[in-house]
Design an enzyme around this catalytic site. Structure first.
Site, short mmCIF file in Angstrom:
data_model
loop_
_atom_site.label_atom_id
_atom_site.label_comp_id
_atom_site.label_asym_id
_atom_site.label_seq_id
_atom_site.Cartn_x
_atom_site.Cartn_y
_atom_site.Cartn_z
N TYR A 26 0.81 -1.22 0.00
CA TYR A 26 0.00 0.00 0.00
C TYR A 26 0.84 1.27 0.00
CZ TYR A 26 -4.43 -2.41 0.64
OH TYR A 26 -5.54 -3.18 0.44
N VAL A 27 2.06 1.19 0.49
CA VAL A 27 2.94 2.37 0.49
C VAL A 27 3.88 2.33 -0.70
CG1 VAL A 27 4.75 3.62 1.73
CG2 VAL A 27 2.81 2.66 2.99
N GLY A 28 4.59 1.23 -0.86
CA GLY A 28 5.60 1.14 -1.91
C GLY A 28 5.05 1.31 -3.31
N ALA A 61 -3.03 9.05 3.55
CA ALA A 61 -4.33 8.57 4.02
C ALA A 61 -4.91 7.70 2.92
CB ALA A 61 -5.25 9.75 4.31
N CYS A 90 -2.25 1.50 10.27
CA CYS A 90 -1.28 2.34 10.97
C CYS A 90 -1.68 2.75 12.39
CB CYS A 90 -1.02 3.61 10.15
SG CYS A 90 -0.10 3.31 8.64
#
Length: 463
Positions: A13-15, A165, A277
Site C-alpha cells: 500500500y505504500v511502496g 491517508a 497504521c
C-alpha cells in the site's frame, strides 16, 4: 549525487503508489518495485489496470502512464538492489505476535531481512531509505547490520516516513502537506539527504520538504498517527455522552471544529478507526514509552486504543440490545467492510470485529462492499481465529449486489462511508426487509429525517 535508479523493496500500500508517483513525476529516473510475492507483482503488471492489487482513486492512470517507460514491477530483488543508487525499504512492520513486546512492539524481522539482503548484494555505495513505519532508532540497527555484514560498501541511512491517508493516497503524494527526510549530520549524510530532496523537488515545493535528524523523523511518523487517532477516540468518547444526555455529537463536533485552535478534521464520530497504521503505531509508541520507563506516557496513549475498542463493542452491543436482546438466526446486512471509503484495505477494520461479536450471538451476516472480495472478507474473519473456518462460512455471506445483501434482513449496519450508500433507493431496501427495519449508521452518513420518513428505526453514533 544525481539519482537515476531507484529500487523499492515492497509492493504494498505504500511502496506501490509512492513509487508510481515518483516514476510519473521523474521520467528520467528508473524506478523498480520488487516483491517476493509473485502473485502481487503479476497483478501490478496486469494489462487490465482495473486488476492492480491496490485500489486508490487515480492510481490506475498513473501506473498506466509510467509502467514500462520508467516504472517496473519485478520479483528479481537481487538485480534491483544491485543496480539501484537509492533503495527504499517499504515492507510490512506488523505488531509482534510472539515473545518480548507481544501485542505492542513492532515486528522488525522483515526490516532486518531486507538490511541483510542489501548488505549481501551491494557492491557500491547506496542510500537506504526507511519508508516503513518504524520505532525510533531503528535506523541505528539497520546501519549496524549494513556496516558489519557488508562488502566494505558505504551506506547512508535516511528516514522518509509516509503520511498517506488511504483513499486519498494519490492526492497526498501529488500535493503533500510536507515531505520529511531525516539523516545524519555528517557531510555524507547531508549529501544523501540532498539527493533525496532533489528527487521530490521535481514536483514538491522546497518549502514543503523538511529535513531533520533520523530520530526526529522516525518519531514524527508515530506521533502524527497518534495525534490523529487521539482526535477520533476523543470525539467517540463524547459520542457516548451525547447519546446519554440528548446532545448530538455532529452538532458538538461542528461547534468545536469552528475553533481555529482545534479545526474540523478528524472529528467525525464513528464505530471506530481501523487501517494498518493507527493502532499499530500507537501500540508501538506505548511499548517504546514503557521500555524507557515512561509509564504515565504509555498509559496516556494506550487509552486511545482502549476507547477505540470500546466503541466497536458498544456498536455491536447496541445492535443486539435494540433487536430485542437477541440476534440469533437474524440476518444483519453490513454495508461496507473496508476500514474506510475509497480503499480496498481491510486491516483492523471495525467491520471485522463487529461481525465477530454478532456471529458469537449466532447472527447471520450478509456483507456488501464495492471493492472488497468475498475471499478477503472470510480471510479477515479466519485471521481472528475465534472459530473454525467452516463456522465462519456458515455464518457470513458476501454479496455482489447491495440490494440482495439487504433483502430479508432484520437490520443494516453501515460500516464504511462509501459515497454510493447515500445514493441507494432506500425505499426499495426498506420494502425488502423484515419489519420493523433497523439501520445502525456506524459512519453517520445517512440523513435521519429521510430514513425515518421511509419507516426505518434509525440509530446513528452519538445521537
Amino acid at each position: 549525487m544525481k539519482i537515476t535508479k531507484i529500487c523499492c523493496i515492497g509492493a504494498g500500500y505504500v511502496g506501490g503508489p509512492t513509487m508510481a508517483v515518483i516514476a510519473q513525476k521523474c521520467p528520467k529516473i528508473e524506478v523498480t518495485v520488487v516483491d517476493l510475492n509473485a502473485e502481487r507483482i503479476a497483478a501490478w503488471n496486469d494489462e487490465d489496470l482495473d486488476n492492480i492489487p491496490i485500489y486508490e482513486p487515480g492510481l490506475d492512470k498513473i501506473v498506466g502512464e509510467a509502467r514500462g517507460r520508467n516504472l517496473f514491477f519485478s520479483t528479481d530483488v537481487e538485480k534491483a538492489i544491485d543496480e539501484a543508487q537509492v533503495i527504499f525499504i517499504s515492507v510490512n512492520t506488523p505488531t509482534k505476535t510472539y515473545g518480548k513486546g507481544k501485542g505492542m512492539a513492532a515486528d522488525l524481522k522483515y526490516i532486518e531481512l531486507c538490511a541483510r539482503q542489501i548488505a549481501k548484494i551491494a557492491k557500491d555505495d547506496k542510500i537506504v531509505v526507511e519508508k516503513s513505519t518504524l520505532p525510533v532508532r531503528t535506523a541505528e540497527a539497520i546501519k549496524s547490520i549494513l556496516d558489519n555484514t557488508g562488502n566494505g560498501v558505504q551506506f547512508q541511512i535516511l528516514s522518509n516516513p509516509e503520511f498517506l491517508a488511504e483513499g486519498t493516497a494519490v492526492q497526498d503524494l501529488l500535493n503533500p502537506d510536507r515531505i520529511l527526510i531525516g539523516g545524519d549530520a555528517t557531510e555524507e549524510g547531508q549529501k544523501a539527504i540532498q539527493a533525496l530532496v532533489d528527487v521530490y523537488a521535481n514536483w514538491v515545493p522546497l518549502d514543503k520538504i523538511l529535513t531533520t535528524n533520523v530520530w526526529s523523523s522516525e518519531l514524527s511518523k508515530l506521533t502524527a498517527n497518534a495525534f490523529l487517532a487521539q482526535r477520533i477516540s476523543s470525539v467517540n468518547a463524547m459520542s457516548e455522552l451525547c447519546e446519554k444526555t440528548g446532545a448530538d455529537v455532529n452538532e458538538v463536533a461542528k461547534a468545536i471544529g469552528m475553533d481555529s485552535r482545534i479545526g474540523a478534521k478528524f472529528l467525525k464520530a464513528s464505530v471506530g478507526f481501523g487501517g494498518s497504521c493507527f493502532q499499530k503505531d500507537i501500540l508501538n509508541l506505548v511499548y517504546i514509552a514503557k521500555s524507557y520507563g515512561l509509564q504515565e506516557v504509555a498509559d496516556y496513549w494506550e487509552q486511545v486504543i482502549i476507547m477505540n475498542d470500546h466503541q466497536k463493542r458498544r456498536f455491536s452491543n447496541k445492535i443486539v440490545q435494540t433487536l430485542y436482546n437477541t440476534v440469533a438466526d437474524k440476518k444483519i446486512a453490513f454495508l461496507g467492510w473496508a476500514f474506510k471509503k475509497d480503499t480496498n484495505d481491510t486491516r483492523e477494520s471495525a467491520a471485522i470485529y463487529v461481525a465477530d461479536d454478532l456471529i458469537n450471538e449466532q447472527a447471520q451476516i450478509a456483507v456488501y462492499d464495492p471493492k472488497v472480495s468475498a475471499k478477503k472478507v472470510l480471510a479477515d474473519l479466519d485471521n481472528l481465529e475465534t472459530r473454525t473456518t467452516e463456522k465462519n462460512r456458515a455464518c457470513l455471506t458476501s454479496f455482489a449486489d447491495p440490494y440482495e445483501a439487504c433483502a430479508n434482513a432484520h437490520a443494516i449496519a453501515v460500516l464504511t462511508e462509501w459515497d454510493e450508500f447515500v445514493q441507494y433507493d432506500w425505499q426499495k431496501i426498506y420494502d425488502s426487509m423484515q419489519k420493523p427495519a433497523f439501520v445502525f449508521d456506524g459512519r453517520n452518513i445517512l440523513d435521519r429525517s429521510q430514513m425515518e420518513a421511509i419507516g426505518f428505526v434509525y440509530q446513528a453514533i452519538g445521537s
